[in-house]
Design an enzyme around this catalytic site. Structure first.
Site, PDB file in Angstrom:
ATOM      1  N   GLY A   1     -18.047  -6.354  -8.174  1.00 14.87           N
ATOM      2  CA  GLY A   1     -17.357  -7.590  -7.841  1.00 14.87           C
ATOM      3  C   GLY A   1     -18.342  -8.697  -7.509  1.00 14.87           C
ATOM      4  O   GLY A   1     -19.439  -8.791  -8.070  1.00 14.87           O
ATOM      5  N   SER A   2     -17.969  -9.530  -6.550  1.00 17.54           N
ATOM      6  CA  SER A   2     -18.775 -10.719  -6.236  1.00 17.54           C
ATOM      7  C   SER A   2     -20.128 -10.416  -5.616  1.00 17.54           C
ATOM      8  O   SER A   2     -20.969 -11.311  -5.506  1.00 17.54           O
ATOM      9  CB  SER A   2     -17.984 -11.650  -5.315  1.00 17.54           C
ATOM     10  OG  SER A   2     -16.953 -12.286  -6.027  1.00 17.54           O
ATOM     11  N   THR A   3     -20.356  -9.167  -5.187  1.00 14.72           N
ATOM     12  CA  THR A   3     -21.684  -8.849  -4.644  1.00 14.72           C
ATOM     13  C   THR A   3     -22.761  -8.925  -5.720  1.00 14.72           C
ATOM     14  O   THR A   3     -23.952  -8.905  -5.406  1.00 14.72           O
ATOM     15  CB  THR A   3     -21.696  -7.441  -4.008  1.00 14.72           C
ATOM     16  OG1 THR A   3     -21.317  -6.468  -4.985  1.00 14.72           O
ATOM     17  CG2 THR A   3     -20.756  -7.380  -2.809  1.00 14.72           C
TER      18      THR A   3
ATOM     19  N   LYS B   1     -23.112 -11.588  -7.683  1.00 14.82           N
ATOM     20  CA  LYS B   1     -23.406 -12.999  -7.956  1.00 14.82           C
ATOM     21  C   LYS B   1     -24.816 -13.452  -7.555  1.00 14.82           C
ATOM     22  O   LYS B   1     -25.403 -14.305  -8.244  1.00 14.82           O
ATOM     23  CB  LYS B   1     -22.337 -13.879  -7.304  1.00 14.82           C
ATOM     24  CG  LYS B   1     -20.982 -13.764  -7.997  1.00 14.82           C
ATOM     25  CD  LYS B   1     -19.871 -14.491  -7.253  1.00 14.82           C
ATOM     26  CE  LYS B   1     -18.530 -14.299  -7.967  1.00 14.82           C
ATOM     27  NZ  LYS B   1     -17.384 -14.840  -7.207  1.00 14.82           N
TER      28      LYS B   1
ATOM     29  N   ASP C   1     -11.968 -11.000  -6.845  1.00 18.00           N
ATOM     30  CA  ASP C   1     -12.509 -11.144  -8.194  1.00 18.00           C
ATOM     31  C   ASP C   1     -11.459 -10.849  -9.249  1.00 18.00           C
ATOM     32  O   ASP C   1     -10.778  -9.836  -9.207  1.00 18.00           O
ATOM     33  CB  ASP C   1     -13.704 -10.210  -8.373  1.00 18.00           C
ATOM     34  CG  ASP C   1     -14.779 -10.534  -7.361  1.00 18.00           C
ATOM     35  OD1 ASP C   1     -14.990 -11.730  -7.115  1.00 18.00           O
ATOM     36  OD2 ASP C   1     -15.373  -9.599  -6.805  1.00 18.00           O
TER      37      ASP C   1
END
EC number: 3.4.16.4
Length: 604
Positions: free
Chosen positions: A303-305, A307, A595
Site C-alpha cells: 500500500g502507501s508505505t 510511496k 489505497d
C-alpha cells in the site's frame, strides 16, 4: 558216586588275574590323561586360538558403547539474558524381555511413567526381541529417580538434555524450537543448529545382567559441548512489541500481525514479534499456523508505505525536489485507461512532500508516470523488493516484483501506491532502515556484532531529504498525526491501508493496516514496521490501528536504548499546528488515504 575231591587254585590261575587289574588301571589313567589333554587343548583353543571370537561374544553381552550427552549452546539476547537454555533430564529405557520376567512390577512401573499397565505390557511384548526401547523420554531427574527406585529388572536411565525457553511465546518465532533429540527444527535453532548442537561423546562400559554400569572401560570419543550465541534481539524491546501487538490485535479483532525493529546503522534485528504465537515449551498444544514467523514468511501488498521509494526514484531522476514541481491531484479522482485512481479528499496542488504527507494516490501515480520505467524498477530492486534479504532465517520469503520491462503505464501507476508487488515486513523495515542510514543498506542480521555486508544504494543527500519528507507525515496535517507521535522525539514514517487480495480481485471489507517509521527523525537510530492483518473492530486505517503500536513500542525502545530526545517542546498533542516544508495543517488530523485497489470494479 564218589564225591569230587576239593582242589585248590593253581598258581597259574592267580598269575593270570593280576595283569587284568593293571590293564584296568592303565585304561583309567589313559582315559584321564586323554581327558586332561582334551581340557588343555580346549583351554588352548579358547584362550589362544579363538580368544578374540569368544571375547567378542562376551563383550556383546556385557560391553556396550554408550553416548555421552552434551549440552546445547545457550542463546543469549544482546544484553546477556538467556533466551534458550538446555537443562538435564533423564530418559527411561528398558530391556523388554527382562522387564516381562517381572510382570508383577509392571503396574507400579506403568504408574510411575504415566502409562496404562496393559498398554505397557503390550508395548513390551511387541518389542520383546529387542534389547533397548525407550519407556519415557526426558523426565525430570526427580521423577526419573522415582522410576529407578522401583528396582524393576531391565529398567535403566539415560542422561540427556532438554531445551527450555524462559521467554516462552514472546521469542518463539525468532528462536524456533528443537525436537526430542535436541536438534533445531525451526527459527534460529535450525539456522544455527551446527553451531549450537555440539558433538556427543561415546564411551565403552561393562553392564551387569541387570543393565547397570559396573565399569567404565574406555573413552571412545570426547564430547564437544555446543557453542553459545549472542543475538541482536533485545528481550526488553521484544516484550514491549509483543505486548502492544497482542493487545491491538485482540482489541481490533484482527486475524494476525507482525512488528519488526531494526538498528539502522548495523541491520541488527532488535525485535521481531508475531501474533498469533505459541509456547515452544509446550508444542503439543500449538496450532501449526501459529508457529509461522509471519514477519519473514508472509507477504503483503505494501500500500502507501511504498510511496517513499517512488519519491526516491523521483528525486534520483533530477526532475523533482522535495518542494516541487507541484502535482495537480484535482478533485480526488483521476481516470486513466478506464481506471479510477482516487484520493479521499480533493487535495489540489501538492508538492512531492505533500504527496507523502497526504498519502495521495493520484500524486504518487502521476509522479511515477513521468519517471523512466527502468529507473523506478531499479530503485525498487535496489531497496530489496523482490529479493530475499539474505538474513539466513529458514523459510524467508523473497516477495514478488514483476520485471520492469513488462510494466505498462497503468501498471506503473498502480505500483506507485503499493499494489502489484508484495513484500515481507522485514523487507519493508530494511528499506526504511536504508533510507534512515543515509542510503546505506545493511543485510539484516540476528547476531549481535556480526560484520554483515553494507552498500550505498542511494545518494546520501536524497536519503536525508526523504527522511525530512516523511517527517511531514507525522506532523499536524499529515496522515499519521497524532497517532504516531512520540513525546520529545521526531518521527519520520508512512502510513498504509490496502485492500486485501481475494478470489477474483480485491476484497471490499478486508484490509491490511500498516505503519513504517524511523526514529529519531533528526538522527535516526531505529526503523520499525507494524502490519495488522484484517482488523474488524473499530478503525481499519494504518494510522489509527498500527500507528499507536509503533508509537508506544518505540517510545519505550528509545529510552531503553538511551537515545537522547531530538524534539523537546517542538510539537506535542495540542501544541503547534504549523507544519514544515510549506504544509499548512488543519486542527483536526485527516484520516490517511485508503489505497485504491488496482482492478477496476474491485474497490468499494
Amino acid at each position: 558216586m564218589k564225591p569230587r575231591p576239593r582242589t585248590t587254585p593253581s598258581p597259574t590261575r592267580r598269575r593270570t588275574s593280576a595283569p587284568s587289574a593293571r590293564r584296568r588301571m592303565l585304561l583309567v589313567v589313559g582315559v584321564l590323561s586323554l581327558a586332561s589333554l582334551g581340557l588343555v587343548a580346549r583351554a588352548f583353543d579358547l584362550q589362544v586360538v579363538r580368544k578374540e571370537f569368544y571375547q567378542n561374544q562376551g563383550d556383546a553381552r556385557f560391553l556396550r558403547e554408550v553416548p555421552i550427552a552434551v549440552s546445547r549452546g545457550t542463546i543469549f539476547d544482546r544484553n546477556g539474558e538467556p533466551l534458550a537454555v538446555s537443562t538435564p533430564v533423564v530418559s527411561i529405557w528398558a530391556n523388554p524381555s527382562e522387564v516381562l520376567n517381572s510382570e508383577d512390577k509392571l503396574p507400579a512401573l506403568a504408574k510411575a511413567i504415566g502409562m496404562d499397565a496393559d498398554a505397557l505390557k503390550q508395548y513390551l511384548m511387541q518389542r520383546s526381541e529387542r534389547e533397548f526401547v525407550y519407556l519415557k523420554r526426558q523426565m525430570s531427574p526427580d521423577a526419573a529417580q522415582v522410576v529407578l527406585d522401583l528396582g524393576v529388572p531391565g529398567v535403566n536411565g539415560q542422561r540427556e538434555f532438554r531445551r527450555f525457553y524462559p521467554s516462552g511465546p514472546v521469542t518463539s518465532h525468532v528462536l524456533g524450537f528443537t525436537n526430542i533429540d535436541d536438534h533445531g527444527q525451526e527459527g534460529l535453532e535450525l539456522a544455527f543448529d551446527d553451531w549450537l548442537a555440539g558433538k556427543p561423546g561415546a564411551k565403552r562400559v561393562i553392564r551387569d545382567r541387570m543393565g547397570h554400569v559396573v565399569e567404565d572401560v574406555e573413552l571412545v570419543r570426547a564430547p564437544q559441548p555446543g557453542r553459545d550465541i549472542t543475538l541482536s534481539i533485545d528481550r526488553r524491546i521484544q516484550f514491549l512489541a509483543y505486548n502492544e501487538l497482542k493487545n491491538t490485535i485482540e482489541q481490533s479483532d484482527a486475524d494476525s500481525g507482525s512488528m519488526v525493529i531494526l538498528d539502522v546503522h548495523t541491520g541488527e534485528v532488535l525485535a521481531m514479534v508475531n501474533w498469533p504465537t505459541y509456547n515452544p515449551n509446550a508444542l503439543r498444544g500449538s496450532n501449526p499456523s501459529s508457529r509461522r514467523n509471519r514477519a519473514m514468511t508472509d507477504v503483503v501488498e505494501p500500500g502507501s508505505t511504498i510511496k517513499p521509494f517512488v519519491m526516491a526514484a523521483a528525486l534520483s531522476s533530477g526532475k523533482y525536489t522535495p518542494t516541487g514541481p507541484l502535482i495537480d491531484t484535482g478533485n480526488g479522482h483521476f481516470y486513466y485507461i478506464s481506471h479510477d485512481i482516487r484520493d479521499t479528499h480533493a487535495y489540489g496542488m501538492l508538492s512531492p512532500t505533500g504527496i507523502l504527507a497526504k498519502s495521495s494516490n493520484i500524486g504518487a501515480a502521476k509522479v511515477a508516470m513521468t519517471l523512466d520505467t527502468g529507473l523506478m524498477y531499479d530503485t525498487y530492486r535496489a531497496f530489496g523488493f523482490g529479493n530475499s534479504t539474505n538474513s539466513g532465517f529458514p523459510g524467508e520469503a523473497s516477495g514478488y516484483l514483476k520485471p520492469g520491462k513488462s510494466w505498462g503505464m497503468l501498471e506503473k501507476a498502480i505500483l506507485a501506491y503499493g499494489y502489484g508487488l508484495n513484500v515481507t515486513p522485514l523487507q519493508l523495515a530494511n528499506g526504511y532502515a536504508t533510507i534512515a542510514d543515509s542510503g546505506v543498506m545493511h543485510l539484516p542480521t540476528f547476531v549481535k556484532g556480526s560484520d554483515n555486508e553494507a552498500k550505498q544504494i542511494v545518494d546520501p543527500k536524497i536519503a536525508n531529504e526523504l527522511v525530512q519528507m516523511m517527517e511531514s507525515v507525522t506532523q499536524p496535517g499529515g496522515t499519521a498525526a497524532p497517532w504516531a507521535w512520540i513525546a520529545n522525539y521526531g518521527v519520520a514514517g508512512k502510513t498504509g491501508t490496502a485492500h486485501k487480495a481475494s478470489a477474483g480481485g480485491y476484497s471490499k471489507n478486508n484490509y491490511s493496516a500498516a505503519f513504517a517509521g524511523i526514529v529519531p527523525a533528526s538522527n535516526p537510530r531505529m526503523a520499525a514496521v507494524v502490519v495488522i492483518d484484517n482488523p474488524k473492530k473499530g478503525s481499519y486505517y494504518g494510522a489509527l490501528v498500527s500507528g499507536p503500536v509503533f508509537a508506544k513500542v518505540m517510545d519505550g525502545a528509545l529510552r531503553l536504548m538511551d537515545v537522547p530526545p531530538d524534539n523537546i517542546g517542538r510539537w506535542y498533542v495540542g501544541g503547534p499546528l504549523q507544519g514544515q516544508n510549506g504544509l499548512t495543517s488543519n486542527k483536526q488530523p485527516t484520516v490517511e488515504q485508503v489505497d485504491d485497489a488496482p482492478i477496476e470494479g474491485a474497490t468499494p
